[in-house]
Design a protein around this motif. Structure first.
Motif, PDB file in Angstrom:
ATOM      1  N   LEU A 152       0.857  -1.181   0.000  1.00  0.00           N
ATOM      2  CA  LEU A 152       0.000   0.000   0.000  1.00  0.00           C
ATOM      3  C   LEU A 152       0.893   1.230   0.000  1.00  0.00           C
ATOM      4  N   VAL A 153       0.820   2.024  -1.061  1.00  0.00           N
ATOM      5  CA  VAL A 153       1.682   3.197  -1.222  1.00  0.00           C
ATOM      6  C   VAL A 153       0.851   4.441  -0.933  1.00  0.00           C
ATOM      7  N   HIS A 154       1.339   5.269   0.021  1.00  0.00           N
ATOM      8  CA  HIS A 154       0.551   6.433   0.419  1.00  0.00           C
ATOM      9  C   HIS A 154       1.460   7.516   0.983  1.00  0.00           C
ATOM     10  N   GLY A 155       1.124   8.774   0.699  1.00  0.00           N
ATOM     11  CA  GLY A 155       1.848   9.902   1.273  1.00  0.00           C
ATOM     12  C   GLY A 155       1.140  10.400   2.517  1.00  0.00           C
ATOM     13  N   PHE A 156       1.610   9.979   3.674  1.00  0.00           N
ATOM     14  CA  PHE A 156       0.941  10.326   4.930  1.00  0.00           C
ATOM     15  C   PHE A 156       1.159  11.797   5.254  1.00  0.00           C
ATOM     16  N   THR A 157       0.067  12.477   5.631  1.00  0.00           N
ATOM     17  CA  THR A 157       0.143  13.907   5.930  1.00  0.00           C
ATOM     18  C   THR A 157       0.520  14.185   7.367  1.00  0.00           C
ATOM     19  N   GLY A 158       0.251  13.239   8.246  1.00  0.00           N
ATOM     20  CA  GLY A 158       0.518  13.475   9.656  1.00  0.00           C
ATOM     21  C   GLY A 158      -0.497  14.388  10.309  1.00  0.00           C
ATOM     22  N   SER A 159      -1.650  14.591   9.670  1.00  0.00           N
ATOM     23  CA  SER A 159      -2.666  15.493  10.221  1.00  0.00           C
ATOM     24  C   SER A 159      -3.244  14.930  11.505  1.00  0.00           C
ATOM     25  N   SER A 160      -3.565  15.827  12.429  1.00  0.00           N
ATOM     26  CA  SER A 160      -4.179  15.411  13.690  1.00  0.00           C
ATOM     27  C   SER A 160      -5.699  15.419  13.629  1.00  0.00           C
ATOM     28  N   VAL A 161      -6.265  15.783  12.493  1.00  0.00           N
ATOM     29  CA  VAL A 161      -7.718  15.842  12.359  1.00  0.00           C
ATOM     30  C   VAL A 161      -8.266  14.429  12.257  1.00  0.00           C
ATOM     31  N   PRO A 162      -9.354  14.089  12.983  1.00  0.00           N
ATOM     32  CA  PRO A 162      -9.897  12.736  12.916  1.00  0.00           C
ATOM     33  C   PRO A 162     -10.285  12.355  11.494  1.00  0.00           C
ATOM     34  N   GLY A 163     -10.105  11.085  11.159  1.00  0.00           N
ATOM     35  CA  GLY A 163     -10.500  10.581   9.855  1.00  0.00           C
ATOM     36  C   GLY A 163      -9.457  10.881   8.805  1.00  0.00           C
ATOM     37  N   GLY A 164      -9.875  10.827   7.522  1.00  0.00           N
ATOM     38  CA  GLY A 164      -8.972  11.160   6.441  1.00  0.00           C
ATOM     39  C   GLY A 164      -8.358   9.949   5.792  1.00  0.00           C
ATOM     40  N   GLU A 165      -7.626  10.235   4.694  1.00  0.00           N
ATOM     41  CA  GLU A 165      -7.021   9.158   3.918  1.00  0.00           C
ATOM     42  C   GLU A 165      -6.007   8.347   4.719  1.00  0.00           C
ATOM     43  N   ASP A 166      -5.247   9.007   5.613  1.00  0.00           N
ATOM     44  CA  ASP A 166      -4.255   8.284   6.403  1.00  0.00           C
ATOM     45  C   ASP A 166      -4.907   7.168   7.218  1.00  0.00           C
ATOM     46  N   ASP A 167      -5.998   7.499   7.901  1.00  0.00           N
ATOM     47  CA  ASP A 167      -6.693   6.492   8.707  1.00  0.00           C
ATOM     48  C   ASP A 167      -7.240   5.374   7.833  1.00  0.00           C
ATOM     49  N   ALA A 168      -7.773   5.723   6.667  1.00  0.00           N
ATOM     50  CA  ALA A 168      -8.337   4.712   5.776  1.00  0.00           C
ATOM     51  C   ALA A 168      -7.270   3.719   5.324  1.00  0.00           C
ATOM     52  N   VAL A 169      -6.082   4.221   4.982  1.00  0.00           N
ATOM     53  CA  VAL A 169      -5.007   3.335   4.530  1.00  0.00           C
ATOM     54  C   VAL A 169      -4.564   2.402   5.659  1.00  0.00           C
ATOM     55  N   LEU A 170      -4.417   2.943   6.862  1.00  0.00           N
ATOM     56  CA  LEU A 170      -4.017   2.104   7.993  1.00  0.00           C
ATOM     57  C   LEU A 170      -5.099   1.071   8.311  1.00  0.00           C
ATOM     58  N   ASP A 171      -6.371   1.455   8.210  1.00  0.00           N
ATOM     59  CA  ASP A 171      -7.460   0.494   8.407  1.00  0.00           C
ATOM     60  C   ASP A 171      -7.385  -0.631   7.379  1.00  0.00           C
ATOM     61  N   GLN A 172      -7.079  -0.275   6.129  1.00  0.00           N
ATOM     62  CA  GLN A 172      -7.007  -1.283   5.079  1.00  0.00           C
ATOM     63  C   GLN A 172      -5.836  -2.239   5.299  1.00  0.00           C
ATOM     64  N   ALA A 173      -4.703  -1.689   5.704  1.00  0.00           N
ATOM     65  CA  ALA A 173      -3.551  -2.544   5.972  1.00  0.00           C
ATOM     66  C   ALA A 173      -3.863  -3.543   7.078  1.00  0.00           C
ATOM     67  N   ALA A 174      -4.528  -3.069   8.134  1.00  0.00           N
ATOM     68  CA  ALA A 174      -4.872  -3.958   9.246  1.00  0.00           C
ATOM     69  C   ALA A 174      -5.879  -5.020   8.812  1.00  0.00           C
ATOM     70  N   ALA A 175      -6.864  -4.634   8.002  1.00  0.00           N
ATOM     71  CA  ALA A 175      -7.884  -5.582   7.557  1.00  0.00           C
ATOM     72  C   ALA A 175      -7.283  -6.661   6.665  1.00  0.00           C
ATOM     73  N   LEU A 176      -6.413  -6.272   5.739  1.00  0.00           N
ATOM     74  CA  LEU A 176      -5.777  -7.253   4.862  1.00  0.00           C
ATOM     75  C   LEU A 176      -4.870  -8.191   5.648  1.00  0.00           C
ATOM     76  N   THR A 177      -4.186  -7.657   6.644  1.00  0.00           N
ATOM     77  CA  THR A 177      -3.336  -8.504   7.484  1.00  0.00           C
ATOM     78  C   THR A 177      -4.176  -9.516   8.245  1.00  0.00           C
ATOM     79  N   ARG A 178      -5.275  -9.089   8.819  1.00  0.00           N
ATOM     80  CA  ARG A 178      -6.152 -10.030   9.527  1.00  0.00           C
ATOM     81  C   ARG A 178      -6.725 -11.082   8.598  1.00  0.00           C
ATOM     82  N   ALA A 179      -6.883 -10.729   7.311  1.00  0.00           N
ATOM     83  CA  ALA A 179      -7.407 -11.690   6.336  1.00  0.00           C
ATOM     84  C   ALA A 179      -6.337 -12.663   5.845  1.00  0.00           C
ATOM     85  N   GLY A 180      -5.098 -12.535   6.341  1.00  0.00           N
ATOM     86  CA  GLY A 180      -4.052 -13.486   6.012  1.00  0.00           C
ATOM     87  C   GLY A 180      -3.072 -13.048   4.949  1.00  0.00           C
ATOM     88  N   HIS A 181      -3.141 -11.777   4.523  1.00  0.00           N
ATOM     89  CA  HIS A 181      -2.235 -11.290   3.493  1.00  0.00           C
ATOM     90  C   HIS A 181      -0.981 -10.679   4.126  1.00  0.00           C
TER      91      HIS A 181
END
Length: 312
Positions: free
Chosen positions: A5-34
Motif C-alpha cells: 500500500l503506497v501512500h503519502g501520509f500527511t501526519g494530520s491530527s484531524v480525525p479521519g482522512g485518507e491516512d486512517d483509511a489506509v491504515l485500516d485497510q492494511a490492518a484488515a488485509l493482514t487479519r485476512a491473512g495477506h
C-alpha cells in the motif's frame, strides 16, 4: 498474497482522512491473512526501490504528496491499482494511465470519473470501511441531548456558517481543530463546546451518546468521509448539508435527513430529532452491509485477484 500500500501520509491530527483509511485497510488485509507492506510516498523516498525489496503481488497506490515522483511509481511493471481519493488528476496523469484499475469510493465519484471519460471497465467501486461500535448502554438513549460535528475547522467544511446559525440553547459538541478555530469560537453560542482532537477510538465510542451527527460541509471530494461511516457504525443518524457526497449517501441509504445552508436550522434539527431515534439500528445495518470490514476485504480480494490474473 503480498500487497504493498503506497501512500503519502500527511501526519494530520484531524480525525479521519485518507491516512486512517489506509491504515485500516492494511490492518484488515493482514487479519485476512495477506502479507502487507505500507510504503510511505513523499519527496526524497525511493518508492520503486522499496517496492522491489518487498516484491508485492499487487501494488495499491493511494494519495501521493507533492514531490513524490508519480512517473517512477507508474513505472512499476506488476499489477497496479490506484484509489481516487479527492482531487481529480487529468486522465493523462502517468499513474492513472498506467493503473490496471482505479478504485472509486462513492457513487458520486464514479459518476464524475465516467463523465470525464474514464472507461467503466477500469473503475471499481469499493467504499472505505470502519469497525463497528457497540452501544455501551442502549437503555440511556433518552439522555442523548447533544448533537456532534466532527471535522477540520476550515472554510471548505462549512463549520463557521453552521455555528453562526446554530440555535442558542441547543447543545452541540465540535470535534476538531483548524485555521478558523478562533472565528468559530467567537461565532458559537454558549451551548456549543469545542473538544479539540482526541484519540480516534475514543471519538468512535463517544458517538453512541449523541442525538445525531451534523455534517455541514459542501466540499466535493471523491470519498464519503470516514466520519459518516463511523457515525453509521455507532448507530448515529446524520443531518447533512447539500453539496458533498454525504447527502447522496444519506438519501440512498436512508440514514438521516438532508438540508441546505440557507434553510431554517431549528426546523431542520426538529425534523431530524423526530425520526433519528427510529434510524439507529438501520444505520448499524447499513454499516454492516456496505461499510464493514468483511465486505471490504471480499471486494478488495476480488479486485486484486482480477488484476493479478490479467498479468499472468
Amino acid at each position: 498474497m503480498r500487497v504493498a500500500l503506497v501512500h503519502g501520509f500527511t501526519g494530520s491530527s484531524v480525525p479521519g482522512g485518507e491516512d486512517d483509511a489506509v491504515l485500516d485497510q492494511a490492518a484488515a488485509l493482514t487479519r485476512a491473512g495477506h502479507e502487507v507492506r505500507v510504503v510511505r510516498a513523499c519527496a526524497g523516498r525511493d518508492v520503486p526501490a522499496e517496492l522491489r525489496a518487498c516484491a508485492p503481488d499487487v501494488v495499491h497506490v493511494h494519495q501521493l504528496l507533492p514531490g513524490a515522483d508519480r512517473a517512477r511509481v507508474a513505472a512499476w511493471e506488476g499489477p497496479l491499482v490506484v484509489t481516487l481519493h479527492r482531487h481529480r488528476p487529468p486522465l493523462r496523469d502517468p499513474l492513472l494511465r498506467r493503473a490496471d484499475r482505479a478504485v472509486v469510493l462513492s457513487e458520486a465519484s464514479r459518476d464524475s470519473w465516467l463523465a470525464a471519460g474514464m472507461p467503466p471497465e477500469r473503475l471499481a467501486l469499493i467504499p472505505d470501511h470502519v469497525p463497528p461500535v457497540p452501544d455501551p448502554d442502549p437503555l440511556r438513549r433518552a439522555e442523548r441531548t447533544a448533537w456532534v460535528c466532527v471535522g477540520r475547522l476550515a472554510v471548505e467544511r462549512g463549520i463557521l456558517g453552521l455555528l453562526r446559525r446554530w440555535p442558542a440553547g441547543t447543545r452541540l459538541d465540535v470535534v476538531g481543530t483548524g485555521p478558523l478555530e478562533r472565528e468559530c469560537r467567537a461565532a458559537a453560542p454558549p451551548s456549543v463546546r469545542f473538544l479539540g482532537v482526541g484519540e480516534r477510538g475514543a471519538l468512535r465510542r463517544s458517538l453512541t451518546g449523541y442525538r445525531g451527527l451534523v455534517f455541514p460541509s459542501a466540499w466535493h471530494e471523491g470519498a464519503v468521509p470516514l466520519i459518516y461511516l463511523e457515525a453509521l457504525a455507532a448507530g448515529l443518524p446524520v443531518l447533512a448539508y447539500e453539496g458533498s457526497a454525504v447527502p447522496r449517501a444519506v438519501r440512498a441509504e436512508g440514514t438521516g435527513t438532508v438540508t441546505t445552508p440557507d434553510a431554517p436550522l431549528p426546523a431542520a434539527l426538529a425534523a431530524a430529532d423526530h425520526i433519528f431515534p427510529t434510524l439507529r439500528e438501520h444505520c448499524r445495518s447499513v454499516h454492516a452491509k456496505r461499510y464493514g470490514e468483511a465486505v471490504w476485504v471480499e471486494r478488495t480480494e476480488r479486485l486484486y485477484a482480477a488484476v493479478a490474473g490479467e498479468r499472468v
